[in-house]
Each structure stands twice: as structure tokens, then as C-alpha cells.
Design an enzyme around this catalytic site. Sequence first.
Site, PDB file in Angstrom:
ATOM      1  CE  LYS A  88      -2.395  -0.802   3.615  1.00 44.29           C
ATOM      2  NZ  LYS A  88      -1.741  -2.096   3.875  1.00 44.29           N
ATOM      3  CB  THR A  90       5.287   0.140  -2.504  1.00 44.70           C
ATOM      4  OG1 THR A  90       6.041  -0.322  -1.392  1.00 44.70           O
ATOM      5  CG2 THR A  90       6.171   0.166  -3.736  1.00 44.70           C
ATOM      6  NE  ARG A 112      -0.228   4.415   8.156  1.00 42.28           N
ATOM      7  CZ  ARG A 112      -0.378   3.131   8.437  1.00 42.28           C
ATOM      8  NH1 ARG A 112      -0.775   2.767   9.639  1.00 42.28           N
ATOM      9  NH2 ARG A 112      -0.125   2.199   7.539  1.00 42.28           N
ATOM     10  CE  LYS A 123       3.939  -4.491   7.082  1.00 41.43           C
ATOM     11  NZ  LYS A 123       4.458  -3.410   6.248  1.00 41.43           N
ATOM     12  CB  ALA A 352      -3.623   0.255  11.176  1.00 43.70           C
ATOM     13  CG  PHE A 383      -3.492  -2.838   9.362  1.00 44.58           C
ATOM     14  CD1 PHE A 383      -2.144  -2.694   9.101  1.00 44.58           C
ATOM     15  CD2 PHE A 383      -3.862  -3.191  10.640  1.00 44.58           C
ATOM     16  CE1 PHE A 383      -1.190  -2.907  10.087  1.00 44.58           C
ATOM     17  CE2 PHE A 383      -2.912  -3.407  11.647  1.00 44.58           C
ATOM     18  CZ  PHE A 383      -1.582  -3.260  11.361  1.00 44.58           C
ATOM     19  CG  PHE A 471       4.905  -9.368  -6.007  1.00 43.59           C
ATOM     20  CD1 PHE A 471       4.802  -7.985  -5.910  1.00 43.59           C
ATOM     21  CD2 PHE A 471       4.541 -10.120  -4.904  1.00 43.59           C
ATOM     22  CE1 PHE A 471       4.380  -7.373  -4.746  1.00 43.59           C
ATOM     23  CE2 PHE A 471       4.104  -9.523  -3.736  1.00 43.59           C
ATOM     24  CZ  PHE A 471       4.026  -8.146  -3.650  1.00 43.59           C
ATOM     25  CD1 TRP A 500       9.489  -2.566  -4.592  1.00 39.72           C
ATOM     26  CD2 TRP A 500      10.100  -3.954  -6.229  1.00 39.72           C
ATOM     27  NE1 TRP A 500      10.570  -3.293  -4.137  1.00 39.72           N
ATOM     28  CE2 TRP A 500      10.966  -4.155  -5.128  1.00 39.72           C
ATOM     29  CE3 TRP A 500      10.291  -4.723  -7.385  1.00 39.72           C
ATOM     30  CZ2 TRP A 500      11.997  -5.093  -5.150  1.00 39.72           C
ATOM     31  CZ3 TRP A 500      11.314  -5.656  -7.403  1.00 39.72           C
ATOM     32  CH2 TRP A 500      12.158  -5.828  -6.294  1.00 39.72           C
TER      33      TRP A 500
END
Length: 649
Positions: A88, A90, A112, A123, A352, A383, A471, A500
Site C-alpha cells: 500500500k 509503495t 504515516r 516487518k 491501525a 492495513f 511481483f 516497485w
Amino acid sequence: MTVHPKLQPRSPVPSDIEVSQQIVSEVGLLPIADLASEAGLEPDEVIPWGFSKAKVQLKTTLDRLKHSPDGNYIVCTGINPTPLGEGKSTTTIGLAQALGAILNKKSFACIRQPSQGPTFGIKGGAAGGGYAQVVPMEEFNLHLTGDIHAITAANNLLAAAIDTRMLHEDSQSDEALYKRLCLSGKPFPPVMKKRLVKLGIDPNKSPEDLTAEERAKFARLDFAKETITWQRVLDTCDRHLRKVTVGKGQTIQPRGTVKGETPREEHIRETGFDITVASEIMAVLALANDLPDLREKLGNMVVGYSKAGEPITSDDLGCGGALTVLMKDALLPTLMQTVERTPVLVHAGPFANIAIGNSSIVADKLALKLAGEDGYVVTEAGFGADIGMEKFFNIKCRESGLKPKCAVIVATVRALKMHGGGPPVSAGKPLASEYKEENIPLVTAGCSNLVKHIQNAKKFGVNVVVAINQFKTDTAEEMNAIRDASLEAGAFDAVVSNHWAEGGKGAEALGHAVIMACKANDETNFKFLYDLNSPIREKVETISKEIYGADGVDFSELAEQQIRQYESSGFGNLPICIAKTQYSFSCDPKAKGVPKGFRIYVREIRSCVGAGFLYPICGDIMTIPGLPTRPGFYDVDIDTSTGQVLGLF
């Protein structure tokens, strides 16, 4: 002004920190003054904070732009993710880069500030990733401009005030307590006048004018210790602080004891720590509209109840003004840039699960004015959409008065395969073969999760664009299956995006789709899911049934008692911020896809009265995570010859 070369992505894509350092050393950052100027800010509206970031003066800028039209408002959210995250942040950054650097629109990303808990935990941070990230990512993911530290300081000042007040109330008579609180010959300070008004006492009286009854009423808060909800915080994952005992180091002798006697048991209590981003002060920062509103919200935070059942606020403790002073600079958003030198406003970072999981209202308002009528502001909702997007619409938009024109829902082949029945996905463990090889049936089955999120977003009256975050192992057929399911579910468009690996160029098609969705959106269709004046129970049931698909809601005896207390205290008209797992529509993180035949169990309901919401706790929600066996900090080091950070992620 220096002319910088265009972004030239490398293949294979380096680590995030290597990309960031490549941009800084080879492509070059815009000096913060130049970035601010290009963003539409005047020199006196910017407080430089080194070379690559700055605080933005809110009041000065918003006053200058108050008659300017707002830009197009876009919220970026996602399906229920795997523990690895589906991109999200990214996508938020990649879309803003596409709109600004590729399509030549005035664009801003509002995201954020990440906690250092996940940064040094498992993470990683939240700067985006690859060639769609905020740079320098080291500064973004570490101290930034100190906002989280300010929240820690303010939160813990209030925690200290609570225990100190209980100790002094226990050790002094009403008259002695009053005389120490209200100094003879000096007028009541503003925070004390606020308490006088609350108690129905004339605030124009001097301290000497109050009757003995009024003095006792004013001075003694009379905490019911078991009702205290306020905890201490730190910005670190530390499971060993979830439960702690305080009060063992007293230096004041309570009434009824003699010198040297062991303190009475009632002066020792069990409490705990939360991670700083779970503090209500962080939620207040995200939902404040300006400095006066910040002061009001901080003062109204309820920290516990008296033995008579009256709510006790930070202003009752005399703390609201001091908290605001500690937070005044934190209210100013931080300006940074993407790898393609488009502007980013970084601000707030509420947890979140138990809070709204969105960046701040003031950052969004500022960006919308700077973007102007033909510009675009992409703000992130944390989230899964069932948590972040629902709270964005029902809480944040209700508080801000802003209406989004488009919701971008991020989906990945990987997550949809998981929802379609694929093997569990765990951080730190290799992906199963099903996720590396084409498997159309798994993707198709998992699209039920995406379809439900699309349907939920459309209930609020906004156009939906699905961003298929690509991906390297995804196949064209798998991504086509996602597109087909999205369009059939009523999405305005569904677009493959490869930001990405390619930066803004990889999100160009997504940018076009979002522009068209904004143009086609009718803001008059926007609506909230529930009426604030509905009973608490009804609001919880509406969210659970409409958004999660639950059959109903069961409330514990404690939750029922809390509902009665909140409604009798005048808090029944607050919006609801359900705390539950982000990995499923249900409260069971293992229940994938679109679970059926389940009920939501509310074990307790906590209040964030200052921030302006109630949050029911559903399932096993931790407010301070623990570190894994091998935390991320093992890889982090510094080149002592250059000062360059190594191995962040």
C-alpha cells in the site's frame, strides 16, 4: 537551480536502502528549499530540518491558501494482506510519482511516519520500496523530525501526573491539597478555570473565594484505580513491558503511616506499556484540524473515572496545556521527497488496529490546497480496507469534512492465492511453490476477498480503481483474472502497476485510471455507513455486518457495562473504531477469503474521547508487539568512515 538526471532503475532492483543511497549519491535530491518552492510553499512557510526534510507552517500556509480550491482526494488501501504486506505504501508513493513525474500533474503523497518498533523488529519500515519510496529512507524510518518522541514525552508526562495525583490525594487533607494546587494571591490558570466550569463553579472567582465544599470538589479527583486506562509508552517492541507494577519507589509518606513504614498496598498498582504509535495522543495528532483543536482534544482525553463514576480528563489533572506545548511542533507535517523528487507530506502514524491507521487530517488539507484544483493528493489508509478504509471514511472524513473522489485498492497475486486456499505465508520463511508458479484457480478463488472490498468501498459512494501490484513471478494470465473479477464486481478500472521496479513509469497506467475515476466521480454520492446518533451497539453491529459480513455481534458483560457507562457519560455519539486483525474479515486471522457464518465477539470497549472515538477490542490485539527471535536490528550497522547507514532493509 540544479538540473538532476531522470531516474534510471536498475535490474535486478537493489535493496531499499541501496536504492535510497543510489538516489542520494547519483541522481541527487532536490534541496529542501527548492522542493518546497516547487510544491508551492513560500520561504517563510518552511522550517528546514537539514538538507532533505522540513517542517511546514500550518496556519500561515492554510491562511494564505484558504480561498484556493482543493485538489482531487484519493485514498489508497488494500485487500486483507499477508504478513509480508502487499505494497500500500509503495503504491501510494508510486502513484504519486506517476501523477507528478510522468503525467506532469501537481501531486502529493501523504503517508504515516513509521514506528521504530517494526523498523527494528520484523516487518521493516514504511517508506515504500524499490523505486517507489521516500528518500532518504534512513531518515524517514528513524527519528525523522522527532514527532514520535514528542508523543512519548507527552504521553508519559500524563501517566506520571495520574500516579502523582493519586499519591498526593492520599497523603493530604482536602484543604492542604487545595492550598498546594491553588496558590494564594495568584489567579486560577486557564486549565483550572476549565475544571471550575466543568464543576459548575464560577471561573471568575479567586482561589480564596471558593467555599470549603467547592475546594474539596475541585481538589480531589478521587480516582477509582481500577478504571485507569492510561498507560506509559515507548517506541520499541518489548513484550516484557505489557504488564508492569508501579508505585514501589514512593518518597512521600501516605497518611496513616509512620516514617520508614512500607507503603500501603493500595499505592502500588499494575499497569503496562503500549508502543508509542498506540497512544491516544498519536490518534489525536492524526485527527486534529488545527492548534486550537489539538489543545481541545488533548485536554478532553479521559484517563479514568472517579469513585462516583465521573470521567477524569487530562485537563482535570491540569495537563492539557503542557501536553499541547510538547506537541505544538509535532502538529506541523514534515516535507520530504520521492525518488523522482515529487513532494511527500509525512505526518502521524496511529496504530491501525486500535486507531484509525491513517495519516493526519492537517497533512491532507495542506496538500489539497497546495495541489490546487487540477492536482492530486494520494493519502494512505493502513492495513486491509475493512480496517483502514472503513475508518478513513467513517472517522477521518467525518472529522475533516473532506470527500475523496477515488479509492485505490491494492491487490497482489500472492495475497489472493493465499485467500484462495494457498499455504500459509509467514514472515521470515520461504514462500511455498504455489506462490512462485502460475495457479489461476487459486487466484480466481481468492478474488472473492478483493470483490468484497470493492463492494464495501462502493457503499461509501466513491469510484474504485484496483491496483494490481506486480511481483516478478506473477503471470499475465493471473493478473488478467484479477482484472476481470474487479470489473465484474463494479470497479471503475483495474490496472497492473510495476512501480516497485520501474518507479512512476511503472504506475503510469494506474495514474491515468485514477485521473479518469476522479473526473467521473460525483461527490454528492459520498455517504457514511452509520448515523453517529445511533446507539453504540447498533454502530458496532452495522460495521460488523456490512463491512465484515458477520452474522451478528456478541458483547461480553464488561463490554455491556462499558456501553452503559459511555452512554451515560455522553460519549454514545462517538464513531466506532473496531480493533481486530488485519488478516481476515473475521476476528480469526486464519479465516481467509470471505468467511461466512461467523460472529464478532467484543470483549471490551475502550474510549479515546479526546481523539473522538470508541474502540471495541475484538480478538487478540496487542498494543505493544514483541521482538522475533532474529530482529531486524541484527542487520543494521554504520560505516564509521563515512557515517552511512548499512543494512536497514
